[in-house]
Write a protein that holds these residues in place. Sequence first.
Motif, PDB file in Angstrom:
ATOM      1  N   ASP A  94     -33.786   6.818 -35.277  1.00  0.00           N
ATOM      2  CA  ASP A  94     -34.170   7.632 -34.120  1.00  0.00           C
ATOM      3  C   ASP A  94     -33.586   7.156 -32.792  1.00  0.00           C
ATOM      4  OD1 ASP A  94     -35.539   9.991 -33.370  1.00  0.00           O
ATOM      5  OD2 ASP A  94     -37.088   8.809 -32.398  1.00  0.00           O
ATOM      6  N   GLU A  95     -32.377   6.629 -32.800  1.00  0.00           N
ATOM      7  CA  GLU A  95     -31.721   6.223 -31.551  1.00  0.00           C
ATOM      8  C   GLU A  95     -30.286   6.739 -31.510  1.00  0.00           C
ATOM      9  OE1 GLU A  95     -32.714   4.832 -28.889  1.00  0.00           O
ATOM     10  OE2 GLU A  95     -34.443   3.542 -29.275  1.00  0.00           O
ATOM     11  N   ALA A  96     -29.996   7.792 -32.253  1.00  0.00           N
ATOM     12  CA  ALA A  96     -28.621   8.264 -32.338  1.00  0.00           C
ATOM     13  C   ALA A  96     -28.056   8.628 -30.964  1.00  0.00           C
ATOM     14  CB  ALA A  96     -28.534   9.458 -33.285  1.00  0.00           C
TER      15      ALA A  96
ATOM     16  N   GLU B 198     -33.902   8.273 -39.579  1.00  0.00           N
ATOM     17  CA  GLU B 198     -35.160   7.898 -40.215  1.00  0.00           C
ATOM     18  C   GLU B 198     -36.394   7.960 -39.326  1.00  0.00           C
ATOM     19  OE1 GLU B 198     -35.698   7.837 -43.115  1.00  0.00           O
ATOM     20  OE2 GLU B 198     -33.709   7.706 -43.916  1.00  0.00           O
ATOM     21  N   GLY B 199     -36.245   8.350 -38.080  1.00  0.00           N
ATOM     22  CA  GLY B 199     -37.414   8.255 -37.223  1.00  0.00           C
ATOM     23  C   GLY B 199     -37.614   6.810 -36.795  1.00  0.00           C
ATOM     24  N   ILE B 200     -38.752   6.544 -36.200  1.00  0.00           N
ATOM     25  CA  ILE B 200     -38.970   5.217 -35.615  1.00  0.00           C
ATOM     26  C   ILE B 200     -39.478   4.272 -36.695  1.00  0.00           C
ATOM     27  CG2 ILE B 200     -40.086   3.943 -33.748  1.00  0.00           C
ATOM     28  CD1 ILE B 200     -40.321   6.585 -32.260  1.00  0.00           C
ATOM     29  N   THR B 201     -38.585   3.839 -37.555  1.00  0.00           N
ATOM     30  CA  THR B 201     -38.919   2.887 -38.613  1.00  0.00           C
ATOM     31  C   THR B 201     -37.695   2.078 -38.991  1.00  0.00           C
ATOM     32  OG1 THR B 201     -39.526   2.652 -40.941  1.00  0.00           O
ATOM     33  CG2 THR B 201     -38.738   4.818 -40.262  1.00  0.00           C
ATOM     34  N   GLU B 202     -37.565   0.903 -38.400  1.00  0.00           N
ATOM     35  CA  GLU B 202     -36.459   0.031 -38.780  1.00  0.00           C
ATOM     36  C   GLU B 202     -36.596  -0.408 -40.236  1.00  0.00           C
ATOM     37  OE1 GLU B 202     -38.146  -0.361 -35.972  1.00  0.00           O
ATOM     38  OE2 GLU B 202     -36.658  -0.065 -34.381  1.00  0.00           O
ATOM     39  N   ALA B 203     -37.832  -0.607 -40.700  1.00  0.00           N
ATOM     40  CA  ALA B 203     -38.038  -1.004 -42.090  1.00  0.00           C
ATOM     41  C   ALA B 203     -37.583   0.103 -43.036  1.00  0.00           C
ATOM     42  CB  ALA B 203     -39.512  -1.340 -42.332  1.00  0.00           C
TER      43      ALA B 203
ATOM     44  N   PRO C 257     -22.268   2.540 -46.191  1.00  0.00           N
ATOM     45  CA  PRO C 257     -23.284   2.788 -45.167  1.00  0.00           C
ATOM     46  C   PRO C 257     -23.042   1.960 -43.911  1.00  0.00           C
ATOM     47  CG  PRO C 257     -24.134   1.269 -46.793  1.00  0.00           C
ATOM     48  CD  PRO C 257     -22.745   1.657 -47.245  1.00  0.00           C
ATOM     49  N   PHE C 258     -23.355   2.522 -42.772  1.00  0.00           N
ATOM     50  CA  PHE C 258     -23.489   1.697 -41.579  1.00  0.00           C
ATOM     51  C   PHE C 258     -24.825   2.037 -40.943  1.00  0.00           C
ATOM     52  CE2 PHE C 258     -21.762   5.390 -39.327  1.00  0.00           C
ATOM     53  CZ  PHE C 258     -22.391   5.347 -38.080  1.00  0.00           C
ATOM     54  N   TYR C 259     -25.565   0.992 -40.701  1.00  0.00           N
ATOM     55  CA  TYR C 259     -26.904   1.105 -40.126  1.00  0.00           C
ATOM     56  C   TYR C 259     -26.830   0.574 -38.706  1.00  0.00           C
ATOM     57  CZ  TYR C 259     -31.739  -0.497 -39.235  1.00  0.00           C
ATOM     58  OH  TYR C 259     -32.966  -0.757 -38.670  1.00  0.00           O
ATOM     59  N   ILE C 260     -27.049   1.447 -37.729  1.00  0.00           N
ATOM     60  CA  ILE C 260     -26.917   1.075 -36.325  1.00  0.00           C
ATOM     61  C   ILE C 260     -28.292   1.117 -35.674  1.00  0.00           C
ATOM     62  CG2 ILE C 260     -26.342   3.452 -35.621  1.00  0.00           C
ATOM     63  CD1 ILE C 260     -24.431   2.176 -33.526  1.00  0.00           C
TER      64      ILE C 260
ATOM     65  N   ILE D 156     -23.886  -3.517 -40.915  1.00  0.00           N
ATOM     66  CA  ILE D 156     -25.049  -3.488 -40.026  1.00  0.00           C
ATOM     67  C   ILE D 156     -24.521  -3.631 -38.605  1.00  0.00           C
ATOM     68  CG2 ILE D 156     -27.216  -4.599 -39.397  1.00  0.00           C
ATOM     69  CD1 ILE D 156     -27.384  -5.725 -42.191  1.00  0.00           C
ATOM     70  N   VAL D 157     -24.966  -2.768 -37.726  1.00  0.00           N
ATOM     71  CA  VAL D 157     -24.434  -2.756 -36.366  1.00  0.00           C
ATOM     72  C   VAL D 157     -25.580  -2.911 -35.375  1.00  0.00           C
ATOM     73  CG1 VAL D 157     -23.031  -1.498 -34.703  1.00  0.00           C
ATOM     74  CG2 VAL D 157     -22.591  -1.222 -37.152  1.00  0.00           C
ATOM     75  N   GLY D 158     -25.575  -4.038 -34.693  1.00  0.00           N
ATOM     76  CA  GLY D 158     -26.564  -4.275 -33.645  1.00  0.00           C
ATOM     77  C   GLY D 158     -26.034  -3.748 -32.328  1.00  0.00           C
ATOM     78  N   ALA D 159     -26.455  -2.546 -31.964  1.00  0.00           N
ATOM     79  CA  ALA D 159     -25.967  -1.925 -30.731  1.00  0.00           C
ATOM     80  C   ALA D 159     -26.815  -2.381 -29.545  1.00  0.00           C
ATOM     81  CB  ALA D 159     -26.001  -0.408 -30.863  1.00  0.00           C
ATOM     82  N   THR D 160     -26.334  -2.081 -28.356  1.00  0.00           N
ATOM     83  CA  THR D 160     -26.970  -2.559 -27.123  1.00  0.00           C
ATOM     84  C   THR D 160     -27.263  -4.043 -27.250  1.00  0.00           C
ATOM     85  OG1 THR D 160     -29.193  -1.936 -27.883  1.00  0.00           O
ATOM     86  CG2 THR D 160     -27.988  -0.308 -26.615  1.00  0.00           C
TER      87      THR D 160
END
Length: 894
Positions: free
Chosen positions: A533-535, A579-584, A606-609, A635-639
């Motif tokens: 949920d941060e696209a 996925e909405g607000i669920t990092e898990a 897959p890339f998970y940002i 895995i991409v840690g943005a900001t």
Amino acid sequence: MSDPVAKLPSELDQLPDRDTEETAEWAASLDAVAKAAGTRRAEYLLRRTLQHAEAAGLALPKLLETDYVNTIPTAAEPEFPGDEAMEARITAWNRWNAAAMVTRGSKYGVGGHIATFASAAWLYETGFQHFFRGKEADGSGDQLYIQGHASPGIYARAFLDGRISEQQLDNFRQESGGNGLPSYPHPRRLPWLWEFPTVSMGLGPLSAIYQARFNRYLQNRSIKDTANSHVWAFLGDGEMDEPESTAALALASREQLDNLTFVINCNLQRLDGPVRANFRVVQELEAQFRGAGWNVIKSLWGSAWDELFQLDTTGALVRRLREVPDAQFQTYATRDVAYIRQHFFGANAELVQLAGVLSDAKIAECFHSSRGGHEPRKVYAAYKAALEHKGAPTVILAQTVKGYTLGAGFESKNANHQMKKLTIDEFKDMRDLLGLPIPDSAFADGVVPYGHPGADSPEVRYLNERRAALGGPAPARMVKHVALPAPADRSFAPLLKGSGKQEMATTMAFVRLVKDLMRDKETGKRWVPIVPDEARTFGMESLFPSAGIYSPLGQTYEPVDRDQLMYYKEAKDGQILNEGITEAGAMADFIAACTSYATHGEPMIPFYIFYSMFGWQRTADQMWQLADQLGKGFIVGATAGRTTLTGEGLQHADGHSHLIASTNPASLNYDPAFAYEIAVIVKDGLRRMYGEKPEDVFYYLTVYNEPKVQPAMPEGVEEGIVKGLYRFNTAADLAEAAPAADAPKIQLMASGTAIHWVLEAQKLLAADWNVAADVWSATSWGELRRDALECDEALLRGELRTPYVTRVLEGAPGPVLAVSDWMRQVPDQISQWVEQDYTSLGTDGFGLSDTREGARRHFGVDAQSIVVAALAQLARRGEVPASSVKEARERYGL
């Protein structure tokens, strides 16, 4: 009796009543029944009416709880298709060898768990004999999430079918010799057997839901036919207290995942005692799952209870079962019949009368051992009903006795989870109970023997025939490597040539790269963008209309922004998992996609940002699960970084994720500074993870939201980018105010967005202090350290190798100053292999809300602070006057 409809206000009072007289007649009828036949009869009629209404398709709210009885009555159980006697013998051998393996291992102090499998043996065996599809059938077979503490029983079964040797059983939890068995389901340690790591409790149920969901994703996107794959998750009732266990129940029902079954082993015990001492965990779980929209099947009582329920003409027995708390019921399982008659049946006259016609043997059987989870016919009925139910996932609540068949010293004891062995006498009692042909002479040396009926025995032939009919052995992990072709170079070209005069954040650079890669004809469809949920925060909204957001229902509404270019588009074949607000949940999605190459023979990319602060810190346990499951992806840690998020403050400022990531051996961690570095890293990552010789690794990239002009890639830096360090420029490259040839020299090293502060500091050092600084881009502190550690290990084997970081810095004049937007421990990972004087600057401490400039001045990492730190290093070496440090602080207002 007064009119209850008028007396009790509810939401019904807001609805129009077109016939108040008819409503009053219904209420009066209910009052009459309650008065004439009692409230219990009235309650029964109401529940029957609701049951009938549900069967008729009327849209009424469901009851959250049903009586404490089996969902499937004995009379409705289907015909059992197997040879019960044969399957009982197979199960007996597995029970024996599981207990023997742990007991024999206890002499080495390695531990193990006996009681869990003892309670759940029939839950597994019935599945293995009749339901669990293997990998050799059509499709991908079933996915089995085995309860971690039950692993000895799975090893025992693999011993029976010839896949594990007696020597391996004796090396349970002793892996260093190369022929041992891991303690729990660990795919990385036993990759031919285990598919899913499950012993970090709570992650199994969460992952199972998203695995079932990902199966549908592959199906709906026409990548793999997964229609015949079913996900089975075996869980403990105590495990359901983990928040992750129930975090995605609504997702499973919302998306109608009828390809998913939870089997919860309700032995009423957790590690230290009762799961719900003063309550009833089965009823609690039933309400929770029913409320979430799941189909619930309770298999609580064995056939010995049939007589009791037939005699219960008043419902007194059922009411009593509902009021007895779990801890008391555990006590009944360990006490004599006199105690049960007094404390259970003595509760009221109706139960006293019922107990009067029951023999002591019948009462003992019912309360000590007869549970629905211990009878293959009842387990079979539950499993069959679960597979036949459509439109919703199913949970089976199977009641068992923890430590069943292990004897009075184990069964239902609070301490049985920590009990690691049986005595020889207890084994002999167990042998007699199970009817195994093991003579007393087999115990002559004081060691319990393993048992095996023989490779050509009827038991083994039956077992193998059943597995052949179901598609081969299970559990099993089978990987048929499919190399993916490298994407066309044109996808990487825009980032390699730079952004010209346009400013672009590295977050946006990564998104642009992926967008181009998703257009690749060969591999584009295999990319799986995942975002919680941060696209829009990451500039990914441009992917919405082109790739679509996955929804099994498609888009049943007209989006509010339909008239805009980048409107919110959901589609049944959508590529993005939002996925909405669920990092898990997003991480569970990522794991399913990362391991599709093994689970389904279909490699996905897959890339998970995510907001970098909310990745490793929140879900590091799942990152470990990903490594254990041999997952591959980005895995991409943005900001990223502690100072790039203007105004967000402490809870959003990540200065430590690279430190956490460095603890995971499978994670290759990069902190690129420029867009072209991202292109090189991603291209190399695709080769390493999906090429001809794939590695079991995944990538962690941190990218930033700070717009900067992106330079073109210099020549010959690709190797340095991948290995973790290269010289970006030298002091001689400065167009203005180049320092004198004999100027003091220093090496400035930086990662990520810190490269820009260092480049500014390089100019200040030259212009204001006549110091020559070379600038190095450290794309990966972690990979530099990994290489150095490998060199140290090689030295122990007599091989002399020089670490890359030592080699590349060889001869570089002056000290080294390393700078990053992370804690100093991140760049300090390489300090012992740097021959020059080494120091670092970083963002240790908590974040704060401020401008980027204010935050960097606060942490002492801005360009001016870097200049002062550089002068201080040189002053300690006597290469600049000590007074210059004080002068610089005053000049820059530090």
